[in-house]
Design a protein around this motif. Sequence first.
Motif, PDB file in Angstrom:
ATOM      1  N   ALA A  17       0.820  -1.218   0.000  1.00  8.33           N
ATOM      2  CA  ALA A  17       0.000   0.000   0.000  1.00  8.33           C
ATOM      3  C   ALA A  17       0.853   1.267   0.000  1.00  8.33           C
ATOM      4  N   LYS A  18       1.938   1.289   0.761  1.00 12.01           N
ATOM      5  CA  LYS A  18       2.789   2.495   0.814  1.00 12.01           C
ATOM      6  C   LYS A  18       3.388   2.802  -0.556  1.00 12.01           C
ATOM      7  N   LEU A  19       3.802   1.787  -1.275  1.00 16.39           N
ATOM      8  CA  LEU A  19       4.360   1.981  -2.609  1.00 16.39           C
ATOM      9  C   LEU A  19       3.269   2.420  -3.587  1.00 16.39           C
ATOM     10  N   PHE A  20       2.076   1.839  -3.455  1.00 16.21           N
ATOM     11  CA  PHE A  20       0.954   2.236  -4.305  1.00 16.21           C
ATOM     12  C   PHE A  20       0.652   3.715  -4.116  1.00 16.21           C
ATOM     13  N   ILE A  21       0.637   4.182  -2.862  1.00 20.18           N
ATOM     14  CA  ILE A  21       0.350   5.596  -2.585  1.00 20.18           C
ATOM     15  C   ILE A  21       1.402   6.489  -3.235  1.00 20.18           C
ATOM     16  N   LYS A  22       2.682   6.126  -3.128  1.00 23.18           N
ATOM     17  CA  LYS A  22       3.745   6.929  -3.758  1.00 23.18           C
ATOM     18  C   LYS A  22       3.556   6.993  -5.272  1.00 23.18           C
ATOM     19  N   LEU A  23       3.238   5.871  -5.864  1.00 18.72           N
ATOM     20  CA  LEU A  23       3.010   5.813  -7.303  1.00 18.72           C
ATOM     21  C   LEU A  23       1.789   6.659  -7.683  1.00 18.72           C
ATOM     22  N   TYR A  24       0.736   6.542  -6.914  1.00 20.28           N
ATOM     23  CA  TYR A  24      -0.485   7.297  -7.177  1.00 20.28           C
ATOM     24  C   TYR A  24      -0.242   8.798  -7.041  1.00 20.28           C
ATOM     25  N   GLU A  25       0.550   9.198  -6.056  1.00 17.65           N
ATOM     26  CA  GLU A  25       0.891  10.614  -5.874  1.00 17.65           C
ATOM     27  C   GLU A  25       1.608  11.154  -7.114  1.00 17.65           C
ATOM     28  N   GLN A  26       2.465  10.351  -7.729  1.00 17.56           N
ATOM     29  CA  GLN A  26       3.145  10.785  -8.949  1.00 17.56           C
ATOM     30  C   GLN A  26       2.147  10.982 -10.087  1.00 17.56           C
ATOM     31  N   VAL A  27       1.166  10.110 -10.171  1.00 15.96           N
ATOM     32  CA  VAL A  27       0.123  10.250 -11.186  1.00 15.96           C
ATOM     33  C   VAL A  27      -0.660  11.542 -10.936  1.00 15.96           C
ATOM     34  N   ILE A  28      -0.999  11.808  -9.682  1.00 17.25           N
ATOM     35  CA  ILE A  28      -1.736  13.018  -9.326  1.00 17.25           C
ATOM     36  C   ILE A  28      -0.937  14.266  -9.717  1.00 17.25           C
ATOM     37  N   GLU A  29       0.369  14.262  -9.456  1.00 17.21           N
ATOM     38  CA  GLU A  29       1.218  15.407  -9.818  1.00 17.21           C
ATOM     39  C   GLU A  29       1.195  15.639 -11.324  1.00 17.21           C
TER      40      GLU A  29
END
Length: 130
Positions: A17-29
Amino acid sequence: MSVSRQALSQRPESLPAKLFIKLYEQVIERLAAKKNPAEVDPRWSSIAEEFSAVWIADASTLEAIKKHLGQLQEKTGAVLAGKMLMVVEAFTHRPVAAFFDADAKRNETNWWQELQLRLTVGGLLITDMG
């Protein structure tokens, strides 16, 4: 890089989950950088004009998701797998932020500090308060 639909749908299943959140944050940016002004429904235009941002936040326990993906199928009873908070723009549903906490009992009110750092001055945040 070209990948199959199957590979794309299966990879997130194995991400912590922590890695998914980091990846998702990059998509959001990246989405924020390409921000296209969206037309607001006329019924909501007065509210959109009143606030610098209007966001909706909601948190979910990841237990059901992980059981569905097979990661917790061998467990019985209530197996809590952490909590994820998603924030979207109210009128476009464009993602704004995502947060994860291993504590499955955490609710929306416990993310206030993180949310205040991101919400612009004069912004409105709508949430169910956990």
